[in-house]
Scaffold this active site. Structure first.
Site, PDB file in Angstrom:
ATOM      1  CG  ASP A  13      22.164  28.355  41.816  1.00 47.33           C
ATOM      2  OD1 ASP A  13      22.268  29.538  42.179  1.00 47.33           O
ATOM      3  OD2 ASP A  13      22.078  27.398  42.604  1.00 47.33           O
ATOM      4  CE  LYS A  16      15.988  32.434  39.062  1.00 46.30           C
ATOM      5  NZ  LYS A  16      16.920  31.343  39.374  1.00 46.30           N
ATOM      6  N   GLY A  40      21.220  34.907  44.526  1.00 47.34           N
ATOM      7  CA  GLY A  40      22.185  35.674  43.750  1.00 47.34           C
ATOM      8  C   GLY A  40      22.001  35.480  42.261  1.00 47.34           C
ATOM      9  CG  HIS A  41      19.579  36.712  39.662  1.00 46.55           C
ATOM     10  ND1 HIS A  41      18.397  37.371  39.423  1.00 46.55           N
ATOM     11  CD2 HIS A  41      19.217  35.478  40.072  1.00 46.55           C
ATOM     12  CE1 HIS A  41      17.368  36.566  39.683  1.00 46.55           C
ATOM     13  NE2 HIS A  41      17.855  35.420  40.082  1.00 46.55           N
ATOM     14  CD  GLN A 223      15.198  32.172  46.464  1.00 47.00           C
ATOM     15  OE1 GLN A 223      14.153  32.733  46.195  1.00 47.00           O
ATOM     16  NE2 GLN A 223      16.015  32.675  47.354  1.00 47.00           N
TER      17      GLN A 223
END
Length: 428
Positions: A13, A16, A40-41, A223
């Site tokens: 988080d 990225k 999730g991005h 991650q």
């Protein structure tokens, strides 16, 4: 040839997605090399927000090749949902390529993920229950179903029948769960296979051919370092290798072909799930960071644990991934703080500790050594030049660089593409 890896340095988080999206403008190909739909991005473009789980962040640029590598745990349902959502928003998905060697998440993986987490009780790991761990277990147990199997009808029917016979026994006898229907899964996944088959190829050959041709390739980690299966806070980790070394295994590109590694560093720390977190602030400071940064999970929506920046963790990430540069994100979230702290060392039983302990019992006992910085107390979201950042903000960043031994390459002062300060012009 130019190959750049972007990896997370903390517990994920870090932002990225924004950094990959920014660098992707210069890339020809963007590659996800590990993780799954549990990662999730979030990317903001001209005020419009895109939440990505499996698709590489380069999808938001027209004409790029976007590769889901063999190291990704691939959920076809999620991939198609994302592709359909992108198409509805006018995003071209024709450039997506999916590795034929990637392992496939099936319904029993998701169910068993949730049942196993529930059975752990107070010892829960904090899994997102997306089936990533159980799918990885099948992969390592050599009974996994890969994308190449999924798109070959006869092979898929055979493998699914064999596996489901085993999984249904486990579901019934261990968890007391009703058996799953072979016919229902077969029908569902054959439909997925038909839609995905045009995107499936040998991505190892594709990527090496592109590098041979002088193309620019950007590798996107999911991650982060402290969630790496070997190097993170085990067992509260993910089931893959987010460190830069994961590229060789997860994308089939030799380490010597990597030119630069960029480590994304959030200007403070967060994590989700269980496990030690030395700089966590279970107080008003932690609440203020969470609210200012809107720190809630992209995939789960759950509140993130928050704390001061841990430079020891970032230094460790630098050692593991050979970081050339740091990309500092969310610096603007600290605009409103009178005082900002950074952990620059650990003590254990009153003595300096120059490592990240493998034992979680030890890590839980370490005492962070903090340095305190005066807050800059002004809005930096409009800064586009490093020299124009407040002196107090630059002092904070430069101390981080000194402690970690990693140069500053990028500073992000907001979620949008244009809210980015470039300090190094040789990343691509």
């Amino acid at each position: 040839m130019s190959a750049v890896v972007v990896t997370g340095t903390q517990w994920g988080d870090e932002g990225k997605g924004k950094i990959v999206d920014y660098l992707a403008e210069k890339a020809d190909t963007v590659v996800r090399y590990q993780g799954g739909s549990n990662a999730g991005h979030t990317v903001s473009v001209k005020g419009e927000e895109f939440k990505l789980r499996l698709l590489p962040s380069g999808i938001l640029y027209h004409g790029k090749t976007n590769v889901v590598g063999n190291g990704v745990i691939f959920d076809p349902e999620v991939a198609l949902e994302e592709m359909n959502a992108m198409q509805k928003r006018g995003i071209d998905t024709s450039g997506i390529r999916i590795s034929n060697r990637a392992h496939v998440v099936l319904p029993y993986h998701r169910i068993m993920d949730g049942l196993a987490e529930e059975a752990r009780g107070e010892g829960k790991i904090g899994t997102t229950k997306r089936g990533i761990g159980p799918c990885t277990m099948d992969k390592m147990n050599r009974i996994g179903i890969r994308v190449c199997d999924l798109v070959e009808p006869e092979e898929f029917r055979k493998r699914l029948k064999e596996n489901l016979a085993i999984k249904n026994k486990e579901l019934e006898k261990i968890y007391g769960h009703a058996p799953l229907s072979y016919e229902h899964i077969l029908e569902e996944y054959e439909a997925y296979a038909a839609l995905l088959k045009p995107h499936v190829c040998d991505t190892i050959a594709l990527l090496n051919e592109e590098l041979d041709a002088g193309k620019k390739v950007l590798f996107e980690g999911a991650q982060a370092t402290m969630l790496d299966i070997d190097y993170g806070t085990y067992p509260y980790v993910t089931a893959s290798h987010p460190v830069s070394g994961g590229v060789g295994v997860g994308a089939g590109v030799a380490p010597k072909r990597i030119d630069k590694v960029v480590g994304v560093v959030k200007a403070y720390c967060t994590r989700v799930g269980e496990g030690p977190f030395p700089t966590e602030q279970l107080n008003d400071i932690g609440d203020k960071i969470r609210e200012a940064g809107h720190e809630f999970g992209t995939v789960t929506g759950r509140p993130r644990r928050t704390g001061w920046l841990d430079a020891c963790v970032v230094r460790y990430a630098g050692q593991l991934s050979g970081l050339d540069y740091m990309a500092i994100t969310r610096l603007d979230i600290l605009d409103g703080f009178d005082e900002i702290k950074m952990c620059t060392g650990y003590k254990l039983d009153g003595k300096p500790l120059n490592e990240i302990p493998a034992s979680l019992n030890v890590l839980a006992r370490v005492e962070p050594v903090y340095e305190t910085f005066e807050g800059w107390k002004e809005d930096i979201s409009g800064c586009r030049d490093y020299a124009k950042l407040p002196e107090k903000a630059r002092k904070y960043l430069e101390r981080l660089s000194a402690v970690t031994g990693v140069a500053i390459g990028i500073v992000s002062v907001g979620p949008n593409r244009d809210q980015t300060i470039i300090c190094a012009n040789d990343i691509f």
